[in-house]
Design a protein around this motif. Structure first.
Motif, PDB file in Angstrom:
ATOM      1  N   ASP A  88     -12.449  -5.912  -1.877  1.00 22.67           N
ATOM      2  CA  ASP A  88     -11.984  -7.218  -2.347  1.00 22.67           C
ATOM      3  C   ASP A  88     -13.173  -8.169  -2.299  1.00 22.67           C
ATOM      4  O   ASP A  88     -13.930  -8.172  -1.332  1.00 22.67           O
ATOM      5  N   SER A  89     -13.318  -8.989  -3.301  1.00 27.55           N
ATOM      6  CA  SER A  89     -14.478  -9.879  -3.354  1.00 27.55           C
ATOM      7  C   SER A  89     -14.474 -10.936  -2.254  1.00 27.55           C
ATOM      8  O   SER A  89     -15.485 -11.590  -2.025  1.00 27.55           O
ATOM      9  N   SER A  90     -13.359 -11.079  -1.536  1.00 26.34           N
ATOM     10  CA  SER A  90     -13.316 -12.012  -0.396  1.00 26.34           C
ATOM     11  C   SER A  90     -14.137 -11.492   0.773  1.00 26.34           C
ATOM     12  O   SER A  90     -14.579 -12.265   1.619  1.00 26.34           O
ATOM     13  N   GLY A  91     -14.304 -10.167   0.856  1.00 26.66           N
ATOM     14  CA  GLY A  91     -14.990  -9.563   1.990  1.00 26.66           C
ATOM     15  C   GLY A  91     -14.114  -9.422   3.218  1.00 26.66           C
ATOM     16  O   GLY A  91     -14.522  -8.851   4.220  1.00 26.66           O
ATOM     17  N   ASP A  92     -12.891  -9.919   3.173  1.00 23.25           N
ATOM     18  CA  ASP A  92     -11.965  -9.852   4.303  1.00 23.25           C
ATOM     19  C   ASP A  92     -11.414  -8.434   4.421  1.00 23.25           C
ATOM     20  O   ASP A  92     -10.902  -7.882   3.448  1.00 23.25           O
ATOM     21  N   SER A  93     -11.508  -7.847   5.614  1.00 20.48           N
ATOM     22  CA  SER A  93     -11.058  -6.460   5.788  1.00 20.48           C
ATOM     23  C   SER A  93      -9.564  -6.307   5.545  1.00 20.48           C
ATOM     24  O   SER A  93      -9.107  -5.236   5.148  1.00 20.48           O
ATOM     25  N   PHE A  94      -8.770  -7.348   5.760  1.00 20.80           N
ATOM     26  CA  PHE A  94      -7.331  -7.270   5.521  1.00 20.80           C
ATOM     27  C   PHE A  94      -7.008  -7.307   4.024  1.00 20.80           C
ATOM     28  O   PHE A  94      -5.880  -7.085   3.628  1.00 20.80           O
ATOM     29  N   SER A  95      -8.001  -7.584   3.193  1.00 21.39           N
ATOM     30  CA  SER A  95      -7.801  -7.668   1.745  1.00 21.39           C
ATOM     31  C   SER A  95      -8.170  -6.389   1.017  1.00 21.39           C
ATOM     32  O   SER A  95      -8.010  -6.304  -0.194  1.00 21.39           O
ATOM     33  N   SER A  96      -8.662  -5.392   1.739  1.00 27.66           N
ATOM     34  CA  SER A  96      -9.217  -4.209   1.087  1.00 27.66           C
ATOM     35  C   SER A  96      -8.179  -3.155   0.727  1.00 27.66           C
ATOM     36  O   SER A  96      -8.528  -2.077   0.260  1.00 27.66           O
ATOM     37  N   GLN A  97      -6.915  -3.460   0.943  1.00 31.19           N
ATOM     38  CA  GLN A  97      -5.846  -2.552   0.531  1.00 31.19           C
ATOM     39  C   GLN A  97      -4.594  -3.373   0.286  1.00 31.19           C
ATOM     40  O   GLN A  97      -4.595  -4.576   0.500  1.00 31.19           O
ATOM     41  N   ARG A 143       0.851  -1.199   0.000  1.00 32.08           N
ATOM     42  CA  ARG A 143       0.000   0.000   0.000  1.00 32.08           C
ATOM     43  C   ARG A 143       0.879   1.238   0.000  1.00 32.08           C
ATOM     44  O   ARG A 143       2.075   1.147   0.317  1.00 32.08           O
ATOM     45  N   PRO A 144       0.352   2.403  -0.334  1.00 31.08           N
ATOM     46  CA  PRO A 144       1.185   3.603  -0.418  1.00 31.08           C
ATOM     47  C   PRO A 144       1.984   3.909   0.855  1.00 31.08           C
ATOM     48  O   PRO A 144       3.125   4.355   0.777  1.00 31.08           O
ATOM     49  N   SER A 145       1.417   3.634   2.025  1.00 31.31           N
ATOM     50  CA  SER A 145       2.122   3.927   3.273  1.00 31.31           C
ATOM     51  C   SER A 145       3.138   2.850   3.655  1.00 31.31           C
ATOM     52  O   SER A 145       3.946   3.056   4.568  1.00 31.31           O
ATOM     53  N   LYS A 146       3.127   1.691   2.992  1.00 36.20           N
ATOM     54  CA  LYS A 146       4.071   0.594   3.249  1.00 36.20           C
ATOM     55  C   LYS A 146       4.465  -0.017   1.904  1.00 36.20           C
ATOM     56  O   LYS A 146       4.174  -1.173   1.620  1.00 36.20           O
ATOM     57  N   PRO A 147       5.122   0.749   1.036  1.00 40.19           N
ATOM     58  CA  PRO A 147       5.371   0.274  -0.330  1.00 40.19           C
ATOM     59  C   PRO A 147       6.379  -0.875  -0.408  1.00 40.19           C
ATOM     60  O   PRO A 147       7.235  -1.038   0.467  1.00 40.19           O
ATOM     61  N   SER A 148       6.258  -1.638  -1.461  1.00 33.37           N
ATOM     62  CA  SER A 148       7.260  -2.663  -1.774  1.00 33.37           C
ATOM     63  C   SER A 148       8.484  -1.928  -2.312  1.00 33.37           C
ATOM     64  O   SER A 148       8.355  -1.055  -3.166  1.00 33.37           O
ATOM     65  N   PRO A 149       9.681  -2.265  -1.821  1.00 33.75           N
ATOM     66  CA  PRO A 149      10.865  -1.513  -2.259  1.00 33.75           C
ATOM     67  C   PRO A 149      11.251  -1.823  -3.711  1.00 33.75           C
ATOM     68  O   PRO A 149      11.502  -2.973  -4.046  1.00 33.75           O
ATOM     69  N   PRO A 150      11.271  -0.801  -4.569  1.00 28.88           N
ATOM     70  CA  PRO A 150      11.686  -1.045  -5.950  1.00 28.88           C
ATOM     71  C   PRO A 150      13.184  -1.297  -6.009  1.00 28.88           C
ATOM     72  O   PRO A 150      13.941  -0.869  -5.147  1.00 28.88           O
ATOM     73  N   GLY A 151      13.590  -2.012  -7.019  1.00 31.48           N
ATOM     74  CA  GLY A 151      15.014  -2.271  -7.206  1.00 31.48           C
ATOM     75  C   GLY A 151      15.261  -3.686  -7.668  1.00 31.48           C
ATOM     76  O   GLY A 151      14.341  -4.436  -7.967  1.00 31.48           O
ATOM     77  N   PRO A 199      -3.928  -4.550 -11.039  1.00 29.90           N
ATOM     78  CA  PRO A 199      -3.852  -3.092 -10.957  1.00 29.90           C
ATOM     79  C   PRO A 199      -4.842  -2.510  -9.949  1.00 29.90           C
ATOM     80  O   PRO A 199      -6.010  -2.890  -9.915  1.00 29.90           O
ATOM     81  N   GLY A 200      -4.329  -1.608  -9.117  1.00 28.03           N
ATOM     82  CA  GLY A 200      -5.160  -0.908  -8.142  1.00 28.03           C
ATOM     83  C   GLY A 200      -5.367  -1.622  -6.832  1.00 28.03           C
ATOM     84  O   GLY A 200      -5.878  -1.025  -5.879  1.00 28.03           O
ATOM     85  N   THR A 201      -4.971  -2.889  -6.724  1.00 31.02           N
ATOM     86  CA  THR A 201      -5.231  -3.618  -5.478  1.00 31.02           C
ATOM     87  C   THR A 201      -4.279  -3.231  -4.348  1.00 31.02           C
ATOM     88  O   THR A 201      -4.475  -3.664  -3.218  1.00 31.02           O
ATOM     89  N   ASN A 202      -3.290  -2.409  -4.646  1.00 33.84           N
ATOM     90  CA  ASN A 202      -2.429  -1.904  -3.578  1.00 33.84           C
ATOM     91  C   ASN A 202      -3.032  -0.641  -2.943  1.00 33.84           C
ATOM     92  O   ASN A 202      -2.507  -0.133  -1.973  1.00 33.84           O
ATOM     93  N   TYR A 203      -4.150  -0.154  -3.493  1.00 33.32           N
ATOM     94  CA  TYR A 203      -4.880   0.990  -2.937  1.00 33.32           C
ATOM     95  C   TYR A 203      -6.170   0.480  -2.294  1.00 33.32           C
ATOM     96  O   TYR A 203      -6.608  -0.640  -2.584  1.00 33.32           O
ATOM     97  N   PRO A 204      -6.802   1.285  -1.442  1.00 41.06           N
ATOM     98  CA  PRO A 204      -8.080   0.842  -0.859  1.00 41.06           C
ATOM     99  C   PRO A 204      -9.075   0.446  -1.958  1.00 41.06           C
ATOM    100  O   PRO A 204      -9.235   1.156  -2.948  1.00 41.06           O
ATOM    101  N   HIS A 205      -9.696  -0.706  -1.767  1.00 43.10           N
ATOM    102  CA  HIS A 205     -10.630  -1.245  -2.752  1.00 43.10           C
ATOM    103  C   HIS A 205     -11.502  -2.306  -2.086  1.00 43.10           C
ATOM    104  O   HIS A 205     -11.109  -2.878  -1.077  1.00 43.10           O
TER     105      HIS A 205
END
Length: 129
Positions: free
Chosen positions: A91-100, A21-29, A83-89
């Motif tokens: 998720d069809s699982s309904g799991d709150s931990f999956s929404s970003q 997510r934007p506040s905890k990004p995956s490190p590019p490189g 695309p976009g699943t690293n932002y709030p969205h």
């Protein structure tokens, strides 16, 4: 939000992924697989009061690509990747931990993680961009 897997310069597999997510990004490189473990349990290193806390989470296939605790791993709690699943969205699982997005790891489905786990070796190159 896609993963492409190459061998000797030839594309051998590709699938959708969810990154940090934007506040905890995956490190590019350019990194490499530092280790593999199956299964393992991820434990939050923050207090339960933190917005980044999560319950102990069993992982089926984990491949560490960065010494600061970044992994490519299955995320059985998610249904949606890409695309976009690293932002709030929603998720069809309904799991709150999956929404970003993740906490910086690269999440893929269990089936894709099983395939990748069998394909990569320690020191396999990982490029994030």
């Amino acid at each position: 939000q896609a993963m492409r897997v190459y061998q000797n310069g030839k594309l051998v597999n590709a699938f959708l992924a969810t990154t940090g997510r934007p506040s905890k990004p995956s490190p590019p490189g350019t990194w490499w697989v530092e280790g593999k473990q199956s299964p393992m349990v991820f434990k939050a290193d923050v207090p339960k009061s933190s917005p980044y806390w999560y319950p102990d989470t069993p992982i089926n296939y984990a491949m560490q690509y960065h010494s600061n605790g970044y992994f490519i791993h299955d995320s059985w709690w998610r249904n949606d990747y890409g695309p976009g699943t690293n932002y709030p969205h929603p998720d069809s699982s309904g799991d709150s931990f999956s929404s970003q997005g993740s906490h910086g790891c690269v999440n893929i489905s269990k089936d894709n993680a099983a395939w990748l786990y069998g394909f990569v070796e320690v020191y396999t190159r990982v490029v994030l961009y």
